[in-house]
Scaffold this motif. Sequence first.
Motif, PDB file in Angstrom:
ATOM      1  N   PRO A   1      87.525  16.415  64.063  1.00 19.34           N
ATOM      2  CA  PRO A   1      87.682  16.087  62.660  1.00 19.34           C
ATOM      3  C   PRO A   1      86.281  16.842  62.040  1.00 19.34           C
ATOM      4  CG  PRO A   1      87.584  14.026  63.915  1.00 19.34           C
ATOM      5  CD  PRO A   1      87.430  15.084  64.792  1.00 19.34           C
ATOM      6  N   GLU A   2      87.036  17.108  60.684  1.00 18.37           N
ATOM      7  CA  GLU A   2      86.171  18.192  59.914  1.00 18.37           C
ATOM      8  C   GLU A   2      84.765  17.722  59.828  1.00 18.37           C
ATOM      9  OE1 GLU A   2      86.473  21.256  56.371  1.00 18.37           O
ATOM     10  OE2 GLU A   2      88.104  20.589  57.322  1.00 18.37           O
ATOM     11  N   GLU A   3      84.310  16.419  59.347  1.00 20.29           N
ATOM     12  CA  GLU A   3      83.193  15.854  59.224  1.00 20.29           C
ATOM     13  C   GLU A   3      82.329  16.016  60.237  1.00 20.29           C
ATOM     14  OE1 GLU A   3      85.444  12.241  60.484  1.00 20.29           O
ATOM     15  OE2 GLU A   3      85.772  13.578  58.811  1.00 20.29           O
ATOM     16  N   GLU A   4      82.732  16.433  61.667  1.00 17.76           N
ATOM     17  CA  GLU A   4      81.917  16.341  62.770  1.00 17.76           C
ATOM     18  C   GLU A   4      81.436  18.077  62.928  1.00 17.76           C
ATOM     19  OE1 GLU A   4      83.321  14.755  66.420  1.00 17.76           O
ATOM     20  OE2 GLU A   4      84.041  12.979  65.243  1.00 17.76           O
ATOM     21  N   LEU A   5      82.042  18.628  62.265  1.00 21.78           N
ATOM     22  CA  LEU A   5      81.836  20.292  62.312  1.00 21.78           C
ATOM     23  C   LEU A   5      80.579  20.621  61.450  1.00 21.78           C
ATOM     24  CD1 LEU A   5      85.385  21.556  62.489  1.00 21.78           C
ATOM     25  CD2 LEU A   5      83.879  21.409  64.266  1.00 21.78           C
ATOM     26  N   THR A   6      79.501  20.136  61.699  1.00 26.31           N
ATOM     27  CA  THR A   6      78.243  20.303  60.526  1.00 26.31           C
ATOM     28  C   THR A   6      76.860  20.542  61.480  1.00 26.31           C
ATOM     29  OG1 THR A   6      78.020  17.842  60.264  1.00 26.31           O
ATOM     30  CG2 THR A   6      79.323  18.826  58.697  1.00 26.31           C
ATOM     31  N   ILE A   7      76.243  21.182  60.886  1.00 21.71           N
ATOM     32  CA  ILE A   7      74.824  21.278  61.591  1.00 21.71           C
ATOM     33  C   ILE A   7      74.101  19.738  61.558  1.00 21.71           C
ATOM     34  CG2 ILE A   7      72.670  22.258  61.319  1.00 21.71           C
ATOM     35  CD1 ILE A   7      73.964  24.614  59.790  1.00 21.71           C
ATOM     36  N   PRO A   8      73.434  19.339  62.511  1.00 19.26           N
ATOM     37  CA  PRO A   8      72.809  17.986  62.325  1.00 19.26           C
ATOM     38  C   PRO A   8      71.710  17.828  61.170  1.00 19.26           C
ATOM     39  CG  PRO A   8      72.798  18.851  64.606  1.00 19.26           C
ATOM     40  CD  PRO A   8      73.302  19.931  63.980  1.00 19.26           C
ATOM     41  N   ARG A   9      71.930  16.825  60.546  1.00 18.40           N
ATOM     42  CA  ARG A   9      71.246  16.662  59.323  1.00 18.40           C
ATOM     43  C   ARG A   9      69.787  16.822  59.583  1.00 18.40           C
ATOM     44  NH1 ARG A   9      75.795  14.778  57.547  1.00 18.40           N
ATOM     45  NH2 ARG A   9      76.419  14.549  55.640  1.00 18.40           N
ATOM     46  N   ALA A  10      69.239  16.316  60.826  1.00 18.05           N
ATOM     47  CA  ALA A  10      67.865  16.457  60.978  1.00 18.05           C
ATOM     48  C   ALA A  10      67.407  17.696  61.457  1.00 18.05           C
ATOM     49  CB  ALA A  10      67.501  15.511  62.285  1.00 18.05           C
ATOM     50  N   ALA A  11      68.063  18.785  61.770  1.00 21.19           N
ATOM     51  CA  ALA A  11      67.930  19.916  62.137  1.00 21.19           C
ATOM     52  C   ALA A  11      67.771  20.733  61.024  1.00 21.19           C
ATOM     53  CB  ALA A  11      68.785  20.681  62.909  1.00 21.19           C
ATOM     54  N   MET A  12      68.747  20.471  59.824  1.00 18.76           N
ATOM     55  CA  MET A  12      68.595  20.963  58.487  1.00 18.76           C
ATOM     56  C   MET A  12      67.634  20.733  57.736  1.00 18.76           C
ATOM     57  SD  MET A  12      70.011  22.946  56.357  1.00 18.76           S
ATOM     58  CE  MET A  12      71.413  23.177  57.374  1.00 18.76           C
ATOM     59  N   ASN A  13      67.284  19.237  57.536  1.00 14.33           N
ATOM     60  CA  ASN A  13      65.949  19.046  57.121  1.00 14.33           C
ATOM     61  C   ASN A  13      64.683  19.582  57.343  1.00 14.33           C
ATOM     62  OD1 ASN A  13      67.494  17.192  55.189  1.00 14.33           O
ATOM     63  ND2 ASN A  13      67.280  15.575  56.726  1.00 14.33           N
ATOM     64  N   LYS A  14      64.589  19.739  58.957  1.00 13.79           N
ATOM     65  CA  LYS A  14      63.475  20.434  59.432  1.00 13.79           C
ATOM     66  C   LYS A  14      63.420  21.971  58.981  1.00 13.79           C
ATOM     67  CE  LYS A  14      61.305  21.574  63.681  1.00 13.79           C
ATOM     68  NZ  LYS A  14      61.357  21.569  65.189  1.00 13.79           N
ATOM     69  N   MET A  15      64.536  22.585  58.985  1.00 13.56           N
ATOM     70  CA  MET A  15      64.633  24.040  58.358  1.00 13.56           C
ATOM     71  C   MET A  15      64.305  23.874  57.015  1.00 13.56           C
ATOM     72  SD  MET A  15      67.632  25.954  60.134  1.00 13.56           S
ATOM     73  CE  MET A  15      68.945  24.631  60.395  1.00 13.56           C
ATOM     74  N   ILE A  16      64.887  23.308  56.322  1.00 11.70           N
ATOM     75  CA  ILE A  16      64.200  23.327  54.757  1.00 11.70           C
ATOM     76  C   ILE A  16      62.767  22.874  54.503  1.00 11.70           C
ATOM     77  CG2 ILE A  16      64.683  21.948  52.827  1.00 11.70           C
ATOM     78  CD1 ILE A  16      67.644  21.328  53.481  1.00 11.70           C
ATOM     79  N   LYS A  17      62.277  22.043  55.400  1.00  7.85           N
ATOM     80  CA  LYS A  17      60.766  21.749  55.133  1.00  7.85           C
ATOM     81  C   LYS A  17      59.924  22.993  55.769  1.00  7.85           C
ATOM     82  CE  LYS A  17      58.930  18.033  54.607  1.00  7.85           C
ATOM     83  NZ  LYS A  17      58.403  17.502  53.105  1.00  7.85           N
ATOM     84  N   GLU A  18      60.500  23.616  56.728  1.00  2.00           N
ATOM     85  CA  GLU A  18      59.760  24.618  57.195  1.00  2.00           C
ATOM     86  C   GLU A  18      59.892  25.998  56.319  1.00  2.00           C
ATOM     87  OE1 GLU A  18      61.246  25.697  61.052  1.00  2.00           O
ATOM     88  OE2 GLU A  18      60.410  24.039  61.903  1.00  2.00           O
ATOM     89  N   ILE A  19      60.911  26.086  55.465  1.00  2.99           N
ATOM     90  CA  ILE A  19      61.299  27.346  54.611  1.00  2.99           C
ATOM     91  C   ILE A  19      60.550  27.099  53.325  1.00  2.99           C
ATOM     92  CG2 ILE A  19      62.944  28.502  53.275  1.00  2.99           C
ATOM     93  CD1 ILE A  19      64.661  28.020  55.515  1.00  2.99           C
ATOM     94  N   VAL A  20      60.490  25.873  52.872  1.00  2.00           N
ATOM     95  CA  VAL A  20      59.804  25.376  51.391  1.00  2.00           C
ATOM     96  C   VAL A  20      59.107  24.251  51.516  1.00  2.00           C
ATOM     97  CG1 VAL A  20      61.339  26.624  49.947  1.00  2.00           C
ATOM     98  CG2 VAL A  20      62.106  24.473  50.859  1.00  2.00           C
ATOM     99  N   PRO A  21      58.069  24.076  52.381  1.00  2.00           N
ATOM    100  CA  PRO A  21      57.197  22.916  52.667  1.00  2.00           C
ATOM    101  C   PRO A  21      56.749  22.502  51.373  1.00  2.00           C
ATOM    102  CG  PRO A  21      55.894  24.860  53.052  1.00  2.00           C
ATOM    103  CD  PRO A  21      57.121  25.460  52.710  1.00  2.00           C
ATOM    104  N   SER A  22      56.402  22.980  50.288  1.00  2.00           N
ATOM    105  CA  SER A  22      55.811  22.297  49.283  1.00  2.00           C
ATOM    106  C   SER A  22      56.759  22.040  48.133  1.00  2.00           C
ATOM    107  CB  SER A  22      54.803  23.510  48.679  1.00  2.00           C
ATOM    108  OG  SER A  22      55.624  24.645  48.057  1.00  2.00           O
ATOM    109  N   VAL A  23      57.907  22.173  48.273  1.00  5.78           N
ATOM    110  CA  VAL A  23      59.109  21.690  47.366  1.00  5.78           C
ATOM    111  C   VAL A  23      59.949  20.558  47.853  1.00  5.78           C
ATOM    112  CG1 VAL A  23      61.169  22.617  46.226  1.00  5.78           C
ATOM    113  CG2 VAL A  23      59.324  24.112  46.622  1.00  5.78           C
ATOM    114  N   ARG A  24      60.251  19.628  46.958  1.00  6.05           N
ATOM    115  CA  ARG A  24      60.990  18.433  47.300  1.00  6.05           C
ATOM    116  C   ARG A  24      62.458  18.792  46.995  1.00  6.05           C
ATOM    117  NH1 ARG A  24      59.373  13.261  44.629  1.00  6.05           N
ATOM    118  NH2 ARG A  24      61.061  12.617  46.238  1.00  6.05           N
TER     119      ARG A  24
END
Length: 169
Positions: free
Chosen positions: A6-29
């Motif tokens: 199913p297409e909804e399973e073909l995504t990057i895990p949200r936790a991994a994505m959140n971690k990447m976002i936090k590493e790339i822009v740590p001071s931005v919400r």
Amino acid sequence: MAEAVPEEELTIPRAAMNKMIKEIVPSVRVANEARELILNCCSEFIHLLASEANEICTQQQKKTINAEHILGALDRLGFNDYRTDAEAVLKDCKAVAAKRRRQSTRLENLGIPEEELLRQQQELFAKAREEQAAAEQQQWLQLQAEAQMSLQQQQLGDAPLNSEDGEYS
């Protein structure tokens, strides 16, 4: 034959994505909607890149997509700017894989047969058990000596004192 996922399973895990976002822009919400959009864009990019790499692979009459197919797909799709970064990541991955291979063969490079290594290990275990037993025996003997001494002191304390020579009778 593989089942369709199913297409909804073909995504990057949200936790991994959140971690990447936090590493790339740590001071931005980043709002949840924006995180979801980033997640969908990344998934779509990976799907597009994999599809193009698969096409290149098929054209070359290969059955396995390899790194060169991915790099070619980046070029074909107009993402040449990412090629240098992708090659650097590929180089790092190859270095890590080579290091793992070297570590896994380290025992083999000792030149000692596995049976000998097992025998040496069993000897070390036996020696450790003997040392532990000796230490426990020594501790037991010490406790017995202390108990004996305590009992003797208790008996001496209960004995009447002989008044003539100041000794216990």
